[in-house]
Scaffold this motif. Structure first.
Motif, PDB file in Angstrom:
ATOM      1  N   ARG A   4       0.442 -10.466 -50.427  1.00 41.78           N
ATOM      2  CA  ARG A   4       1.665 -11.581 -50.717  1.00 41.78           C
ATOM      3  C   ARG A   4       2.675 -10.780 -51.551  1.00 41.78           C
ATOM      4  O   ARG A   4       3.254 -11.132 -52.470  1.00 41.78           O
ATOM      5  CB  ARG A   4       1.087 -12.771 -51.369  1.00 41.78           C
ATOM      6  N   THR A 128       0.443 -11.964 -55.015  1.00 43.06           N
ATOM      7  CA  THR A 128       1.097 -13.243 -55.185  1.00 43.06           C
ATOM      8  C   THR A 128       2.032 -13.299 -56.643  1.00 43.06           C
ATOM      9  O   THR A 128       2.977 -13.916 -56.799  1.00 43.06           O
ATOM     10  CB  THR A 128       0.197 -14.304 -55.126  1.00 43.06           C
ATOM     11  N   ALA A 139       6.971 -17.555 -53.321  1.00 43.00           N
ATOM     12  CA  ALA A 139       5.641 -16.815 -53.293  1.00 43.00           C
ATOM     13  C   ALA A 139       4.615 -17.978 -52.677  1.00 43.00           C
ATOM     14  O   ALA A 139       3.533 -17.530 -51.919  1.00 43.00           O
ATOM     15  CB  ALA A 139       5.098 -16.428 -54.689  1.00 43.00           C
ATOM     16  N   SER A 144       2.369 -18.062 -49.095  1.00 44.50           N
ATOM     17  CA  SER A 144       0.838 -18.365 -48.761  1.00 44.50           C
ATOM     18  C   SER A 144       0.620 -19.683 -47.847  1.00 44.50           C
ATOM     19  O   SER A 144      -0.297 -19.566 -47.332  1.00 44.50           O
ATOM     20  CB  SER A 144       0.436 -18.641 -50.221  1.00 44.50           C
ATOM     21  N   ASP A 334      -3.811 -19.734 -55.693  1.00 46.08           N
ATOM     22  CA  ASP A 334      -2.375 -19.255 -55.331  1.00 46.08           C
ATOM     23  C   ASP A 334      -1.419 -20.052 -56.490  1.00 46.08           C
ATOM     24  O   ASP A 334      -0.495 -19.443 -56.656  1.00 46.08           O
ATOM     25  CB  ASP A 334      -1.891 -19.428 -53.987  1.00 46.08           C
TER      26      ASP A 334
END
Length: 550
Positions: A4, A128, A139, A144, A334
């Motif tokens: 990410r 991330t 993000a 995600s 996340d």
């Protein structure tokens, strides 16, 4: 293994905002000692003494983080414990099935732990947080969220169909529909994707920031521990250590998030202090960038680790439940990582971190600021757990690709169970060695991830989805042509970027095509997957004509 890392526009211009180098480096320039990108290279003098970070120049040098004896002891105890698990499980390995798919007896709790920890390694943890530091909550929403849709599709649509096959891997499933050529192409692409480049690079970063090691030394040490217990115990050792690693990952991130809320306040409080774009769901991303990341999010549908776990599950219900539970855990993980990344912006605003702190290190500096001794050591062990859960799983899959999917089908005399077991154990070593070597080719983990995902999707997505949902009868030419076109096309394009590409100020790499246009490296997927689809259609026509002629 979704990465990410951030993509987008340039710096905001405010001296207290983080400056943006979007390259989450595998080796990169060492901000601690000023070492150059790859082992053995000579250091260059800094041509610009200003603190602003410019891609290709050394960022501000931050002294190594000093950790105490308690934290170091926790990390060492974790590493020793992982080796002990491998030794214990090795006594229970009776054959290749036990080693590669745990005898097909994995149930939901074990599947949840191994899926969550395997697919979410340091590439996600650091990637991330880096993206949140640079881009804010985009993000979560832009990078995600598309993956969650793919996870649900894998659970509801793909996994139940896969469990009907008598197979052990993604390439073997391809062979059942398209023949040996498709299996070999799929095996090569799966090997490239499964080489644990990202986890090994992340281990090097931890060793550099916290222990003052050269990045490649930290990578070799961590990879060696994962190598030992994976060679000894196979998927069962992998799954059991993943259970420990899953617990450490979730607990340590949750503890750090609580400290972050106490230190920085809730997102509503942070929104009053930081740039308004930090809390804009899609930030300043362009349509093409959102499309690329939405396309990359399709990787779970042909993800080798998901296929291996599906075939290792006791029944289809076990893997479906595990994937759906995993989606909830992935979303929570996340979101907490995003909050920690945004906390890095708040530390920069306060002046407690320099504005040009290397963005790929931001999570480590935030937790070092937040956590007391003891908890910091547990967090570091959790980061190592996150890396090792990726390294062990994908090294096992990569070795299986070489032995079970690429070598065994083409040799005249079919190897026995003992030969497969011995050869797979042996090939785990060069698989990790290959990952170490390839990691020196890329300047960033983001670049490595895009390369790996492009090769996997270009080779497997079209023929595998067609096999599962559309084909009524096998079509050997369609699958083989499609897989070969995707494999050769993706590798060929990235070779062009490597040899003839030029790097822009924001870290993107472009290649001027023979037709005069420019192609951005991360957009290669938008060309190679359609080329694979065209080759599939051409192969279908050829197969129909061959059947009609017969």
């Amino acid at each position: 293994m979704p990465f990410r890392g951030g993509v987008g526009a340039g710096a905001r211009g405010d001296a207290l905002q983080p400056t943006r180098d979007r390259r989450f480096r595998v080796w990169g320039e060492d901000p601690i000692r000023g070492a150059t990108a790859r082992p053995g290279a000579e250091a260059e003098p800094d041509p610009d003494p200003k603190p602003r970070f410019v891609p290709g120049r050394r960022p501000v040098r931050i002294p190594p983080v000093q950790i105490g004896a308690l934290d170091t002891a926790i990390v060492v105890a974790y590493l020793v414990g992982m080796v002990a698990v491998g030794v214990w499980v090795s006594r229970r390995i009776g054959g290749f099935d036990d080693f590669f798919v745990a005898g097909g007896r994995m149930t939901t709790p074990l599947l949840v732990c191994t899926l969550v920890s395997t697919y979410y390694g340091l590439d996600v943890t650091f990637g991330t947080s880096e993206t949140a530091y640079l881009e804010g909550i985009s993000a979560f929403f832009a990078y995600s969220a598309p993956f969650y849709v793919a996870y649900v599709a894998m659970a509801v649509l793909v996994a139940p169909r896969l469990h009907r096959y008598s197979a052990r891997s993604l390439p073997e499933t391809m062979e059942l529909h398209y023949g040996r050529g498709a299996r070999v192409a799929s095996a090569l692409s799966s090997f490239v994707y499964s080489a644990p480049i990202l986890g090994i690079g992340g281990m090097g970063l931890i060793g550099s920031v916290f222990f003052g090691l050269d990045p490649w030394v930290g990578a070799v040490v961590g990879a060696s521990v994962a190598l030992i217990y994976t060679v000894l115990g196979g998927l069962l050792a992998d799954a059991l250590t993943d259970t420990i690693q899953f617990t450490m990952m979730c607990v340590t991130v949750a503890i750090a998030a609580v400290y972050a809320l106490l230190e920085f306040g809730t997102p509503d409080v942070l929104a009053t202090k930081l740039d308004p774009t930090v809390f804009t769901p899609y930030g300043d991303l362009t349509t093409s960038q959102i499309l690329v990341y939405g396309s990359v999010a399709l990787t779970p549908l042909v993800e080798p680790a998901f296929y291996q776990r599906t075939f290792a599950s006791k029944d289809a219900r076990q893997i479906v439940r595990a994937l759906l539970i995993g989606v909830v855990l992935w979303m929570a993980y996340d979101w907490l990582i995003v909050l920690l990344g945004i906390g890095g912006q708040e530390l920069v605003r306060r002046g407690e971190l320099p504005a040009d702190v290397p963005s790929w290190e931001i999570l480590l500096h935030v937790v070092e600021h937040l956590l007391p001794p003891g908890l910091l050591g547990i967090f570091l062990a959790g980061c190592l757990a996150s890396a090792m859960s990726t390294i062990d799983s994908y090294a096992l899959i990569g070795a299986g690709n070489l032995v079970y999917d690429a070598w065994a089908p083409v040799v005249k005399r079919k190897p026995g169970d003992a030969t497969l077991l011995r050869a797979t154990r042996l090939m785990i070593v060069p698989t990790i060695g290959f990952a170490l070597l390839v990691s020196t080719v890329f300047d960033s983990l983001r670049d490595a991830w895009i390369f790996m995902a492009t090769v996997l999707l270009s080779t497997n997505f079209v023929p595998m989805m067609a096999a599962l949902f559309f084909l009524e009868r096998p079509s050997p030419r369609a699958g083989t042509w499609s897989a070969a076109t995707g494999l050769v096309g993706s590798l060929g394009l990235f070779l062009c970027f490597l040899l003839a590409g030029r790097e822009l100020d924001d870290g993107d790499v472009v290649w001027t095509t023979p037709f005069g246009g420019e192609l951005v490296r991360e957009e290669a997927l938008l060309f190679t997957v359609p080329a694979s689809a065209l080759a599939f259609a051409a192969g279908r026509v050829a197969d129909r004509r061959a059947r009609a002629a017969a």
